[in-house]
Design a protein around this motif. Structure first.
Motif, PDB file in Angstrom:
ATOM      1  N   UNK A  85       0.753  -1.086   0.042  1.00 29.79           N
ATOM      2  CA  UNK A  85      -0.169   0.258  -0.029  1.00 29.79           C
ATOM      3  C   UNK A  85       0.898   1.122  -0.161  1.00 29.79           C
ATOM      4  N   UNK A  86       2.044   1.204   0.325  1.00 34.37           N
ATOM      5  CA  UNK A  86       2.914   2.339   0.441  1.00 34.37           C
ATOM      6  C   UNK A  86       3.316   2.795  -0.846  1.00 34.37           C
ATOM      7  N   UNK A  87       3.398   4.261  -1.128  1.00 30.07           N
ATOM      8  CA  UNK A  87       3.569   4.912  -2.384  1.00 30.07           C
ATOM      9  C   UNK A  87       4.973   4.974  -2.668  1.00 30.07           C
ATOM     10  N   UNK A  88       5.760   5.060  -1.560  1.00 29.29           N
ATOM     11  CA  UNK A  88       7.271   5.418  -1.959  1.00 29.29           C
ATOM     12  C   UNK A  88       8.061   4.646  -0.717  1.00 29.29           C
ATOM     13  N   UNK A  89       9.255   3.951  -1.104  1.00 30.56           N
ATOM     14  CA  UNK A  89      10.008   3.219  -0.452  1.00 30.56           C
ATOM     15  C   UNK A  89       9.451   2.028   0.163  1.00 30.56           C
TER      16      UNK A  89
END
Length: 200
Positions: A85-89
């Motif tokens: 679900x994370x958009x970055x890293x």
């Protein structure tokens, strides 16, 4: 992220269809009698039920007064991996699970049961390194916002699909010389099932 955006687009399409049908004086399958879901005050219980499929759980209770609703909840994701679900890293080398964590929500119904809300969630994440099985805990105070719509089946039972954005500060954990950094932003479709216990 692509899956989350597709889910969000599907939710918007579904909501627009609901709005187009909701003004019918004959009602719809989710509102058999128009306006039967309206209440001056109400107490509702609900669950993000997909968590049970992963061996976890979610439960919430809310109080509604006119257009406002306050809600508290607790979540444990079991084996559901929240890392994608994370958009970055977001890291393919790690998995991220929600350990038992509380949340506090304040919402406002902008039209019938279309609700926008903000929240504060005190998450504890269990981070697992896939290659070694090592785990570390990360504690994070997440804030965010959501939009959802309650589709009522009669006077009490409802289904509430929605979309959430989670925001958090920088947190990291070390694994044998490798550093995991938790994403600062999560985008997640959600779906809850609920029951209105009392209303006037």
């Amino acid at each position: 992220m692509k899956k989350q955006l597709v889910s969000f687009a599907a939710f918007i399409l579904w909501s627009v269809t609901a709005f187009a049908q909701a003004d019918s004086t004959e009602g719809t399958f989710w509102n058999p009698i128009p306006a039967m879901h309206e209440a001056k005050q109400a107490v509702e219980v609900e669950s993000l039920f997909p968590m049970f499929f992963y061996g976890g759980f979610h439960a919430g209770v809310g109080y509604r007064y006119d257009q406002f609703r306050v809600r508290i909840s607790v979540i444990n994701s079991g084996t559901y991996d929240g890392e994608p679900a994370g958009t970055k890293n977001s890291s393919p080398a790690f998995k991220r699970y929600y350990k038992t964590s509380p949340g506090f929500f304040l919402g406002y119904s902008v039209w019938r049961t279309l609700e926008i809300y903000g929240y504060l969630e005190l998450h504890t994440f269990e981070i697992t390194q896939k290659s070694t099985g090592l785990t570390r805990d990360i504690h994070s105070t997440d804030v965010g916002g959501g939009i959802s719509y309650q589709f009522f089946f009669g006077r009490h039972l409802y289904l509430q699909p929605g979309f959430h954005i989670y925001l958090r500060g920088d947190h990291s954990a070390g694994f044998n010389g490798e550093t995991y950094k938790i994403p600062n932003v999560d985008l997640a479709p959600v779906i809850r099932i609920g029951y209105r216990l009392w209303s006037i």
